[in-house]
Enzyme design. Structure first.
Site, PDB file in Angstrom:
ATOM      1  N   HIS A 112       0.306  -0.855  -4.408  1.00  0.00           N
ATOM      2  CA  HIS A 112       0.171  -0.901  -2.949  1.00  0.00           C
ATOM      3  C   HIS A 112      -1.237  -0.535  -2.485  1.00  0.00           C
ATOM      4  O   HIS A 112      -1.581  -0.749  -1.325  1.00  0.00           O
ATOM      5  CB  HIS A 112       1.226  -0.003  -2.272  1.00  0.00           C
ATOM      6  CG  HIS A 112       0.979   1.471  -2.394  1.00  0.00           C
ATOM      7  ND1 HIS A 112       1.629   2.269  -3.309  1.00  0.00           N
ATOM      8  CD2 HIS A 112       0.163   2.300  -1.698  1.00  0.00           C
ATOM      9  CE1 HIS A 112       1.233   3.515  -3.176  1.00  0.00           C
ATOM     10  NE2 HIS A 112       0.342   3.561  -2.199  1.00  0.00           N
ATOM     11  N   ASP A 142       5.105  -0.650  -8.869  1.00  0.00           N
ATOM     12  CA  ASP A 142       4.007  -0.167  -8.032  1.00  0.00           C
ATOM     13  C   ASP A 142       2.807   0.269  -8.867  1.00  0.00           C
ATOM     14  O   ASP A 142       2.197   1.306  -8.612  1.00  0.00           O
ATOM     15  CB  ASP A 142       4.467   0.983  -7.125  1.00  0.00           C
ATOM     16  CG  ASP A 142       3.458   1.277  -6.018  1.00  0.00           C
ATOM     17  OD1 ASP A 142       2.713   0.354  -5.636  1.00  0.00           O
ATOM     18  OD2 ASP A 142       3.392   2.437  -5.540  1.00  0.00           O
ATOM     19  N   SER A 220      -2.640   8.388  -3.688  1.00  0.00           N
ATOM     20  CA  SER A 220      -1.908   7.331  -4.381  1.00  0.00           C
ATOM     21  C   SER A 220      -2.775   6.682  -5.448  1.00  0.00           C
ATOM     22  O   SER A 220      -3.908   6.273  -5.180  1.00  0.00           O
ATOM     23  CB  SER A 220      -1.456   6.261  -3.383  1.00  0.00           C
ATOM     24  OG  SER A 220      -0.471   6.770  -2.515  1.00  0.00           O
TER      25      SER A 220
END
Length: 377
Positions: A112, A142, A220
């Site tokens: 993402h 992901d 992230s």
């Protein structure tokens, strides 16, 4: 007199012992203080081991947005401004973290962070800025792999074994939250094998590491490391609530497997059957069967109950129906939907996959051929 002499000698012995203990205490204190000053602690040592491989990832893409909604314009303004159906491209910027995992400048991060972007810029730990390009992304796990174009990176992180983790182990999160480089947070492994579907992500197939180490926006894709300075996970999301937030990371063993496939093929192929499942156990089945309005009686045992079958899917082609209870896959006992999904993930596309199901209180075998999970490209 003799008694006083003995007592005096005993007091001298006690005094000598006390002095000896005090000398040892201060010597040990000095050694401990020196050790702490020189070596700091396990956190700083672990960070030194991985920190040079942590990078900041800046992304940019062009998105087309309509400047005005023509239905909201007054006719007079429409005449003055002309047709407003023209789409104006805008630059949308994003940011995340990553970690260099080998000497060739491969960076592991979240899908993402870099999916559907036009430009990728990688800032190294020493402040150098390099161009990068995305080798591949996998939305289901992901995860993504980025290649640094220049050969100026300073090092890569050692990868650990996430199968060795236990609840209570130290967990250290590294990354660039809010664009702040070289950020470190400390916590423990709070839980293992946390199903991402229980967090509301039905389109993912992941067992996550749960940690109370703070994972903030921008973290992230950064590494979660152990006390030995080895990467044990890739930070992926945070769920906040009353009290402390909960952070989650993708186990590094899965990340290594996915990155190998992305490097080799540029994609990861996931098998699918085309069924929606719910968990069934004896208690739920009994409650259902007691309802006089129940259309069907459910078997009072554990398994993965088929709630619906997707049209034109491998499941429909194989004859699976709503209400079938999957109790085994490839001769492996199935107690819940997660167990079935794990076995499906190991299956080969187009090869016969054996299911044991209960239908109308009779156990039957179904041969099904998994197909590639659609909608990922």
């Amino acid at each position: 007199m003799k008694f006083l002499k003995i007592k005096f000698i005993n007091l001298i012995h006690i005094f000598i012992i006390i002095c000896f203990c005090l000398v040892n205490f201060f010597q040990n204190t000095e050694v401990l203080a020196l050790t702490s000053f020189e070596n700091h602690n396990f956190v700083s040592s672990a960070v030194k081991n991985v920190g040079p491989a942590v990078v900041k990832i800046d992304t940019e893409r062009l998105v087309e947005r309509q400047q005005f909604d023509p239905t909201l314009l007054d006719p007079l303004l429409r005449d003055l401004l002309g047709e407003q159906g023209v789409i104006a491209p805008e630059r949308e910027r994003g940011q995340g973290s990553g970690v260099i995992i080998d000497q060739n400048g491969l960076v592991l991060t979240n899908a993402h962070v870099v999916e559907r972007v036009d430009n990728v810029s990688v800032t190294l730990a020493d402040g150098s800025i390099c161009d990068g390009h995305v080798l591949g992304t996998d939305a289901v796990t992901d995860l993504a792999l980025v290649k640094i174009d220049e050969d100026t990176y300073s090092g890569f992180a050692p990868l650990g074994n996430s199968e060795d983790l236990e609840v209570g182990d130290w967990a250290i999160a590294l990354g660039t939250p809010y664009g702040l480089e070289k950020t470190v947070t400390l916590g423990i492994v709070s839980s293992l094998h946390r199903d991402i579907n229980s967090l509301g992500f039905s389109d993912k197939r992941l067992d996550l590491i749960q940690t109370d180490a703070a994972i903030n926006p921008g973290n992230s894709g950064g590494p979660l490391i152990n006390s030995n300075g080895e990467v044990i996970g890739i930070n992926t999301l945070v769920r906040s609530g009353p009290g402390a937030g909960l952070g989650f990371a993708i186990p590094i063993n899965l990340a290594k497997s996915v990155s190998d496939q992305l490097l080799k093929n540029g994609e990861v192929i996931h098998p699918y059957l085309g069924v929606q499942l719910i968990s069934l156990n004896p208690r739920i089945a009994k409650e259902h069967n007691r309802d006089p309005n129940s259309i069907v009686q459910l078997p009072e045992r554990n398994g993965a109950l088929i709630q619906s079958v997707i049209p034109n899917s491998p499941a429909e082609k194989a004859g699976l129906r709503r209400g079938d209870l999957v109790i085994a896959a490839e001769n492996i006992s199935i107690k819940e939907p997660k167990a079935l999904l794990d076995e499906v993930e190991k299956a080969q596309i187009g090869k016969v996959f054996l299911l044991n199901i209960l239908r109308d209180n009779k156990e039957i075998q179904i041969n099904i051929k998994p197909e590639r999970l659609p909608g990922l490209t």
